[in-house]
Design a protein around this motif. Sequence first.
Motif, PDB file in Angstrom:
ATOM      1  N   VAL A  37       1.167   4.127  -2.863  1.00  0.00           N
ATOM      2  CA  VAL A  37       0.818   5.529  -2.579  1.00  0.00           C
ATOM      3  C   VAL A  37       1.939   6.439  -3.068  1.00  0.00           C
ATOM      4  O   VAL A  37       1.705   7.446  -3.733  1.00  0.00           O
TER       5      VAL A  37
ATOM      6  N   GLU B 158      -5.036  10.367   2.297  1.00  0.00           N
ATOM      7  CA  GLU B 158      -6.469  10.666   2.133  1.00  0.00           C
ATOM      8  C   GLU B 158      -6.790  12.116   2.481  1.00  0.00           C
ATOM      9  O   GLU B 158      -7.674  12.737   1.904  1.00  0.00           O
TER      10      GLU B 158
ATOM     11  N   CYS C 214       1.993   2.280   7.721  1.00  0.00           N
ATOM     12  CA  CYS C 214       0.906   2.215   6.726  1.00  0.00           C
ATOM     13  C   CYS C 214      -0.309   3.041   7.136  1.00  0.00           C
ATOM     14  O   CYS C 214      -0.835   3.819   6.352  1.00  0.00           O
ATOM     15  N   ASP C 215      -0.749   2.914   8.386  1.00  0.00           N
ATOM     16  CA  ASP C 215      -1.961   3.625   8.823  1.00  0.00           C
ATOM     17  C   ASP C 215      -1.823   5.129   8.638  1.00  0.00           C
ATOM     18  O   ASP C 215      -2.681   5.799   8.077  1.00  0.00           O
TER      19      ASP C 215
ATOM     20  N   LYS D 166      -1.525   6.254   4.966  1.00  0.00           N
ATOM     21  CA  LYS D 166      -2.854   6.227   4.305  1.00  0.00           C
ATOM     22  C   LYS D 166      -3.681   7.430   4.731  1.00  0.00           C
ATOM     23  O   LYS D 166      -4.291   8.113   3.906  1.00  0.00           O
ATOM     24  N   GLU D 167      -3.675   7.705   6.039  1.00  0.00           N
ATOM     25  CA  GLU D 167      -4.447   8.838   6.571  1.00  0.00           C
ATOM     26  C   GLU D 167      -3.946  10.158   5.969  1.00  0.00           C
ATOM     27  O   GLU D 167      -4.737  10.999   5.528  1.00  0.00           O
TER      28      GLU D 167
ATOM     29  N   VAL E 131       0.849  -1.213   0.000  1.00  0.00           N
ATOM     30  CA  VAL E 131       0.000   0.000   0.000  1.00  0.00           C
ATOM     31  C   VAL E 131       0.875   1.250   0.000  1.00  0.00           C
ATOM     32  O   VAL E 131       0.694   2.155  -0.816  1.00  0.00           O
ATOM     33  N   VAL E 132       1.879   1.276   0.874  1.00  0.00           N
ATOM     34  CA  VAL E 132       2.694   2.495   0.985  1.00  0.00           C
ATOM     35  C   VAL E 132       3.495   2.720  -0.292  1.00  0.00           C
ATOM     36  O   VAL E 132       3.549   3.832  -0.818  1.00  0.00           O
TER      37      VAL E 132
END
Lengths: 77, 110
Positions: B41, B94, B86-87, B90-91, B37-38
């Motif tokens: 991104v 977004e 990751c958290d 992602k935050e 995911v990272v």
Amino acid sequence: MAMIAGEIEKLIKEDLPGADVRIEDLRGDGDHYAAHVIYEGFRGLSRIKQHQMVYKSLKGRMGGELHALALQTSLPD
Amino acid sequence: MSENPVFDRIKDYVTKDDVVLFMKGTPIFPQCGFSSVVSQVLQHVGVDFETYNVLEDMDIRDGIKAYSDWPTIPQLYVKGEFVGGCDIIKEMFESGELQQLFADSGLTKQ
């Protein structure tokens, strides 16, 4: 070795008294949870510091026994 | 100051490049969903970044957790500073905060 949701909640609340802790079991395997922690003590702290507080409360289980914890932290309204 | 010999190596890695991602696997063959995911991104936001595969280097895999006092992988560093796992990435993505950070640091590819 997995953990149960109640155990995670208990550990977090022990270190973060008064926190509102919402745990969601993402896959039902005791290894992939999402947690939303709402705690007044986060006020003024960076996200990293907030998350580190939660990880510390888990006493070393994060990344070991507990493989994945999708964590979200916020302040009470 | 560095009591842990791996810290010197880590310090070198996080200062040699502006954007550094410690991950499991590589951007092309990520071996963990969070790492994947990272790296996606970062590719989406359009910044150059260096990656280190912690699965190929156990000293780094453990050392990086002590270095940043952060228990998990992936870990993202921008200009030598730990930005998050990751958290948080992602935050930040977004909310647009991540794009702003890269723009402010002049790291977004034109």
